[in-house]
Scaffold this active site. Sequence first.
Site, PDB file in Angstrom:
ATOM      1  CB  CYS A 136      -7.027   3.083  -3.246  1.00 40.33           C
ATOM      2  SG  CYS A 136      -8.335   2.874  -4.447  1.00 40.33           S
ATOM      3  CE  LYS A 148     -10.455   7.543  -4.095  1.00 39.31           C
ATOM      4  NZ  LYS A 148     -11.165   6.495  -4.723  1.00 39.31           N
ATOM      5  CD  GLU A 174     -17.777   5.114  -5.063  1.00 43.26           C
ATOM      6  OE1 GLU A 174     -18.553   5.272  -6.002  1.00 43.26           O
ATOM      7  OE2 GLU A 174     -18.038   5.484  -3.899  1.00 43.26           O
TER       8      GLU A 174
HETATM    9  C1  UDX Z   1      -9.709   3.016   0.754  1.00 41.09           C
HETATM   10  C2  UDX Z   1     -10.469   4.259   1.225  1.00 41.09           C
HETATM   11  O1  UDX Z   1     -10.890   4.080   2.573  1.00 41.09           O
HETATM   12  C3  UDX Z   1     -11.641   4.524   0.321  1.00 41.09           C
HETATM   13  O2  UDX Z   1     -12.299   5.729   0.693  1.00 41.09           O
HETATM   14  C4  UDX Z   1     -11.156   4.631  -1.114  1.00 41.09           C
HETATM   15  O3  UDX Z   1     -12.210   4.845  -1.996  1.00 41.09           O
HETATM   16  C5  UDX Z   1     -10.392   3.384  -1.519  1.00 41.09           C
HETATM   17  O4  UDX Z   1      -9.327   3.168  -0.596  1.00 41.09           O
HETATM   18  P1  UDX Z   1     -10.043   0.412   0.998  1.00 41.09           P
HETATM   19  O5  UDX Z   1      -8.678   0.317   0.452  1.00 41.09           O
HETATM   20  O6  UDX Z   1     -11.117  -0.424   0.409  1.00 41.09           O
HETATM   21  O7  UDX Z   1     -10.574   1.914   0.908  1.00 41.09           O
HETATM   22  O8  UDX Z   1     -10.023   0.054   2.545  1.00 41.09           O
HETATM   23  P2  UDX Z   1      -9.691   0.811   3.900  1.00 41.09           P
HETATM   24  O9  UDX Z   1     -10.730   0.450   4.879  1.00 41.09           O
HETATM   25  O10 UDX Z   1      -9.440   2.241   3.728  1.00 41.09           O
HETATM   26  O11 UDX Z   1      -8.366   0.067   4.371  1.00 41.09           O
HETATM   27  C6  UDX Z   1      -7.156   0.183   3.676  1.00 41.09           C
HETATM   28  C7  UDX Z   1      -6.052  -0.498   4.429  1.00 41.09           C
HETATM   29  O12 UDX Z   1      -5.749   0.194   5.619  1.00 41.09           O
HETATM   30  C8  UDX Z   1      -6.356  -1.932   4.857  1.00 41.09           C
HETATM   31  O13 UDX Z   1      -5.238  -2.747   4.625  1.00 41.09           O
HETATM   32  C9  UDX Z   1      -6.649  -1.817   6.322  1.00 41.09           C
HETATM   33  O14 UDX Z   1      -6.372  -3.002   7.036  1.00 41.09           O
HETATM   34  C10 UDX Z   1      -5.710  -0.704   6.718  1.00 41.09           C
HETATM   35  N1  UDX Z   1      -6.124  -0.008   7.938  1.00 41.09           N
HETATM   36  C11 UDX Z   1      -7.294   0.672   7.986  1.00 41.09           C
HETATM   37  C12 UDX Z   1      -5.281  -0.022   9.046  1.00 41.09           C
HETATM   38  O15 UDX Z   1      -4.206  -0.613   9.000  1.00 41.09           O
HETATM   39  N2  UDX Z   1      -5.662   0.640  10.167  1.00 41.09           N
HETATM   40  C13 UDX Z   1      -6.832   1.332  10.259  1.00 41.09           C
HETATM   41  O16 UDX Z   1      -7.106   1.927  11.328  1.00 41.09           O
HETATM   42  C14 UDX Z   1      -7.678   1.350   9.133  1.00 41.09           C
HETATM   43  C1  UDX Z   2     -10.829   0.564  -9.098  1.00 39.77           C
HETATM   44  C2  UDX Z   2     -10.796   1.946  -9.637  1.00 39.77           C
HETATM   45  O1  UDX Z   2     -11.647   2.104 -10.674  1.00 39.77           O
HETATM   46  C3  UDX Z   2      -9.405   2.341  -9.753  1.00 39.77           C
HETATM   47  O2  UDX Z   2      -9.285   3.609 -10.172  1.00 39.77           O
HETATM   48  C4  UDX Z   2      -8.920   2.282  -8.385  1.00 39.77           C
HETATM   49  O3  UDX Z   2      -7.818   3.028  -8.185  1.00 39.77           O
HETATM   50  C5  UDX Z   2      -8.750   0.858  -8.061  1.00 39.77           C
HETATM   51  O4  UDX Z   2      -9.978   0.399  -8.012  1.00 39.77           O
HETATM   52  P1  UDX Z   2     -11.381  -1.779  -9.366  1.00 39.77           P
HETATM   53  O5  UDX Z   2     -12.831  -1.738  -9.635  1.00 39.77           O
HETATM   54  O6  UDX Z   2     -10.960  -2.078  -7.981  1.00 39.77           O
HETATM   55  O7  UDX Z   2     -10.753  -0.416  -9.872  1.00 39.77           O
HETATM   56  O8  UDX Z   2     -10.539  -2.633 -10.367  1.00 39.77           O
HETATM   57  P2  UDX Z   2     -10.838  -4.044 -10.935  1.00 39.77           P
HETATM   58  O9  UDX Z   2     -11.545  -4.864  -9.914  1.00 39.77           O
HETATM   59  O10 UDX Z   2      -9.556  -4.489 -11.514  1.00 39.77           O
HETATM   60  O11 UDX Z   2     -11.899  -3.761 -12.096  1.00 39.77           O
HETATM   61  C6  UDX Z   2     -11.649  -3.105 -13.276  1.00 39.77           C
HETATM   62  C7  UDX Z   2     -12.390  -3.822 -14.379  1.00 39.77           C
HETATM   63  O12 UDX Z   2     -12.306  -3.070 -15.580  1.00 39.77           O
HETATM   64  C8  UDX Z   2     -11.867  -5.217 -14.712  1.00 39.77           C
HETATM   65  O13 UDX Z   2     -12.892  -6.162 -14.559  1.00 39.77           O
HETATM   66  C9  UDX Z   2     -11.400  -5.111 -16.161  1.00 39.77           C
HETATM   67  O14 UDX Z   2     -11.607  -6.285 -16.891  1.00 39.77           O
HETATM   68  C10 UDX Z   2     -12.245  -3.974 -16.663  1.00 39.77           C
HETATM   69  N1  UDX Z   2     -11.733  -3.301 -17.859  1.00 39.77           N
HETATM   70  C11 UDX Z   2     -10.468  -2.824 -17.896  1.00 39.77           C
HETATM   71  C12 UDX Z   2     -12.561  -3.139 -18.965  1.00 39.77           C
HETATM   72  O15 UDX Z   2     -13.697  -3.595 -18.966  1.00 39.77           O
HETATM   73  N2  UDX Z   2     -12.096  -2.459 -20.038  1.00 39.77           N
HETATM   74  C13 UDX Z   2     -10.847  -1.973 -20.108  1.00 39.77           C
HETATM   75  O16 UDX Z   2     -10.472  -1.371 -21.100  1.00 39.77           O
HETATM   76  C14 UDX Z   2     -10.001  -2.167 -18.994  1.00 39.77           C
END
Ligand code: UDX
Ligand code: UDX
Length: 473
Positions: A284, A228, A173
């Site tokens: 992430c 990824k 994703e």
């Molecule tokens: C990221 C990736 O963008 C996404 O593709 C992946 O699937 C999951 O990780 P996310 O962590 O949800 O997504 O947010 P993102 O918008 O990438 O921001 C990550 C962090 O970087 C935030 O703390 C944001 O404030 C920071 N950021 C982003 C900066 O400091 N400067 C920027 O210009 C952009």
């Molecule tokens: C995601 C991605 O899937 C992970 O790989 C990435 O790096 C971080 O983001 P995310 O959806 O953000 O995870 O995590 P979270 O919001 O913690 O959700 C995971 C869910 O899985 C939780 O609700 C947890 O209860 C559930 N879970 C976990 C199950 O249902 N079964 C399990 O065995 C373990």
Amino acid sequence: MTYMIENICCIGAGYVGGPTMAVLAEKCPNIKVNVVDLDINRIKLWNSKNVNEIPIFEPGLAEIVSKIRDKNLFFSNNIEESIKEADLIFISVNTPTKIKGLGANYASDLKWIESSARQVAKFAIGHTIVVEKSTVPVRTAELIKTILNSSEDFNLNNKNKYKKTFSVISSPEFLAEGNAIKDLRNPDRVLIGGEDKDSIDKLCNIYENWIPKEKILVTNLWSSELSKLTANAFLAQRISSINSISAICEKTGAEIGEVSAAIGSDSRIGPKFLSSSPGFGGSCFKKDILNLVYLCRYYGLDVAAEYWENVIRINNWQKDRISKIIVDKFFGTITGKKIALFGFSFKANTNDTRESASIDIANNLIDNGAKLVIHDPRVSQKQIEFDLKQSPSIFDQFQESIWVYEEDIMKAVKLADAIVILTEWDYYRNLNWKLIIKGMRKPSWIFDTRGLISKETLKDLEINFWSLGNGCK
Ligand code: UDX
Ligand code: UDX
């Protein structure tokens, strides 16, 4: 095999599983999508009558849920039944960094992936396609395959013996929180990695319901998993790069906004991901870089490991640097000073606080004796309490390190010595700064780490202003 996918199960109703399945179900009304989770409370919230109470805040998500929940999108704890019914299963569980054992602090803990695979092995019927959606270290699919292939035969009706069969593919994703629905409806690309052509075609057919064919990239399994990690590492690296430049700007008199705009207009560099900040957060970036570092070390690529590890080093340095600047501006002591923190989520438009820079900066300021008043438009007091690992306290002159939560921004800033802007919520852009500053204790400071307010906005107001990448101009 010629059958079409009619029933999908997603294990994990979190930030990834929830929104991803909501958009998939919205775009594929003929497919039944069951999102399952171990967490009873989380599922209860997904099924809340009032859709504004669903556990994840994402612009546009509540609207989709209210439209299709219980039509072709279902949330439940019924893991067994949902796996049995499914033709295709997404694994979307969390994969946190290991805290002990081999690879501690670097490698991902795959225990949830493993237990999900075991459940699939146990309950699946007939042929099932298993899709890794969680971000996983390279070659995790091997682990999933090994578990699935050791599953036993399933005896249906006590007559026909069916060998369970599985094919494992990867489709990581790329959604960014706060923008998830837009990213899912209109992605730059989707990636499918695997060897089994039939399964890949079936997943392609699903995506093609709303994503143009040319945006669906098919690679081998390992390329998909590594892409990824690499995409996230590159994005994080850009932030550390611009953050290192923000420090140089403050020393030299250059302005970070001007430098970002100047380099971003080079089409080879491009304008995105060049905003300096208190450091990247989210579930992430750090985790994925640590994974990459672990992978490099595992293969003896120490210089490559060091290179990527420095991206995290700069990120930590930026948080420390900002905390020190705040203390410095108060001549080395903030003991007893009331400091209002604006923003606790790791970025705007999400209630997610995982790895938020606000956590480290808040802890640094508390360690230095400040009294913090924390405000965030979406993050709850309970979440902040969890992240800071301490309960809020009532302000009291005898206590040294304390924090409180405040929903009312005017109360938060009343008699404050400083405001520190940490998350770029639009709400903070449009505040009545004149009124706010009037209520602060003089001499007062605003520290803006997100380039949210311009010095013109504060012109003629009685305030000291420091902004990241510009200093005190
Ligand atoms: C990221 C990736 O963008 C996404 O593709 C992946 O699937 C999951 O990780 P996310 O962590 O949800 O997504 O947010 P993102 O918008 O990438 O921001 C990550 C962090 O970087 C935030 O703390 C944001 O404030 C920071 N950021 C982003 C900066 O400091 N400067 C920027 O210009 C952009
Ligand atoms: C995601 C991605 O899937 C992970 O790989 C990435 O790096 C971080 O983001 P995310 O959806 O953000 O995870 O995590 P979270 O919001 O913690 O959700 C995971 C869910 O899985 C939780 O609700 C947890 O209860 C559930 N879970 C976990 C199950 O249902 N079964 C399990 O065995 C373990």
